[in-house]
Enzyme design. Sequence first.
Site, mmCIF file in Angstrom:
data_model
loop_
_atom_site.group_PDB
_atom_site.id
_atom_site.type_symbol
_atom_site.label_atom_id
_atom_site.label_comp_id
_atom_site.label_asym_id
_atom_site.label_seq_id
_atom_site.Cartn_x
_atom_site.Cartn_y
_atom_site.Cartn_z
ATOM 1 N N LYS A 81 0.848 -1.202 0.000
ATOM 2 C CA LYS A 81 0.000 0.000 0.000
ATOM 3 C C LYS A 81 0.882 1.250 0.000
ATOM 4 O O LYS A 81 2.003 1.228 0.514
ATOM 5 C CB LYS A 81 -0.885 -0.065 1.254
ATOM 6 N N SER A 151 -9.505 1.412 3.213
ATOM 7 C CA SER A 151 -8.658 2.253 2.388
ATOM 8 C C SER A 151 -7.607 1.483 1.595
ATOM 9 O O SER A 151 -6.979 2.050 0.709
ATOM 10 C CB SER A 151 -7.944 3.282 3.264
ATOM 11 N N SER A 175 -9.682 -1.268 7.257
ATOM 12 C CA SER A 175 -9.152 -0.915 5.931
ATOM 13 C C SER A 175 -8.469 -2.046 5.185
ATOM 14 O O SER A 175 -8.206 -1.912 3.987
ATOM 15 C CB SER A 175 -8.186 0.265 6.050
#
Lengths: 457, 69
Positions: A81, A151, A175
């Site tokens: 990420k 996210s 997330s």
Amino acid sequence: MKTEDLATLPIEVLAPRLRKREFSVTELFDSVMARIARFDPSLRAYREIAQSARTVAQDLDREFLAGGCRGPLHGIPIAVKDNYLTADMPTRLGVDLPIETFPCRDAEVVSRLRKAGAIIIGKTQMHGFAWGVETPLARNPWNLDCVSGGSSGGSAVAAAAALCSAALGTDTGGSVRIPASLCGCVGMKPTAGLVSKDGIVTHSWSLDVAGSLSRTVGDAAIILEALTGQCRIEGATAPTDKFRIGYCPAHFFDRNALEVQNIVNVAIDYLANRHGDVIEIELPHLKYGLGSILAIELVSCNAGHAELLYRGLQDQLPTDVRDMLELGAFVSGADYLRAEQVRRLIMEDFKSAFEQVDVVVSPTVPMVAWPVGQTSVRISEEKSHDTESILSAAWRLTYPFNLAGLPAITIPCGFDAQALPIGLQFAAKPFAEQTLLTVAQDYERAHGWSDCQPRLL
Amino acid sequence: MHIEPAALAALCQEVFGINLDRQRVSVLAPRLRELLLEIRAVRELDLSAVSPAVIFDPLCVYRDGEDED
């Protein structure tokens, strides 16, 4: 086997075959890159591809030829990420703003993955500043008109669509697990503090956890072992191994979409047959959980990024990020400390529950992936169910385990009528990752949902 | 004391880091109300004997081998 098919295999299948030299690390890498070239223009899972990644693959092949093998991640392409620091790629928190810069060095877990032989293939899209459940650019591989979740949306898309073998995400209120559930892959959030956060850009100091997104539970275990040196699952559980399964009707089963509820109920029926009765538990303080996590997360995020406001840069921020930072300025210190007191009560509720059960089961998200642009949802037609914001609904079943610091995992457990995936969530007491992974893998192997892959065009 | 709107906006920017012009207030106020109602629901609990889950440990810096996360 066609070269491209290699990319779709889970790590637990790839690793022994790489060791036997049935194919090379470079062939596997090229098959993943071929899928990225073909599918990522529409899926948009990646922000950046590491330019030196193919050279790393070739180096790892040479190690194999010389008789060296670093372990099950040797030669495995893994994405991270965009809030993990990396030495060879910039870190931007999912936004394109020249207002915050981060060091070009590897986060501790990225460093551990590289030492374990993984190829860090690229940085994935994320909802800006890790706040939000959509990841606007990344699209759901099961339906391109739907969100990927967030996210860690890009990591979920990359893992589910086999644009990498697995990916890292972060989980502050869900997330990792929310996008994993919406995209039909496995999402693992370990116990708070088990995995290093060094070199991960902070969203909320006491809630953030580094987690993984993968195609199987076994792959999640392999990654966790590389990151921590523990938690390996030693093969399948024996049919006689039984665990005490619990569920909490209040909060986790009182406001879910009907199809989600029905599919999860089928899973619970299986668990009841497999392990014995499913035990009802109570978590009486969880009704205050939303207020608690909002206070903690908003205050933490404001404290971490308020410099942007002080420098007058708010107009350059994405709207939802700006809202979050500004709203956090109005939560008082007293309210923050009350939130931490309530958090203690919720932890005590869970501690009592885990004296009765080994694992708690629930849906992961109350609904399936929603269309891009949708901002509110009415979960069901029942009169008591008002329209609520997407954010409010999407993290309802995941944030309790961040507040309590508990390990939790989501695995696929079926599809709705529109062929969108539904996730089943298990949680366990602190540092009981092995129990969690064992129960999840047992379910996974009995059902085969992880073998389902999106049909990408 | 009378403060001109422009001066008030500058003051808010300096103190809170927030641009509180009328348009921004209309965006934030309803959301703030909703959030604070949720956050302050916990006030109905008697928390006088409850220690916060996160307690600050100012002396940890002196201990060897402390996690630097």
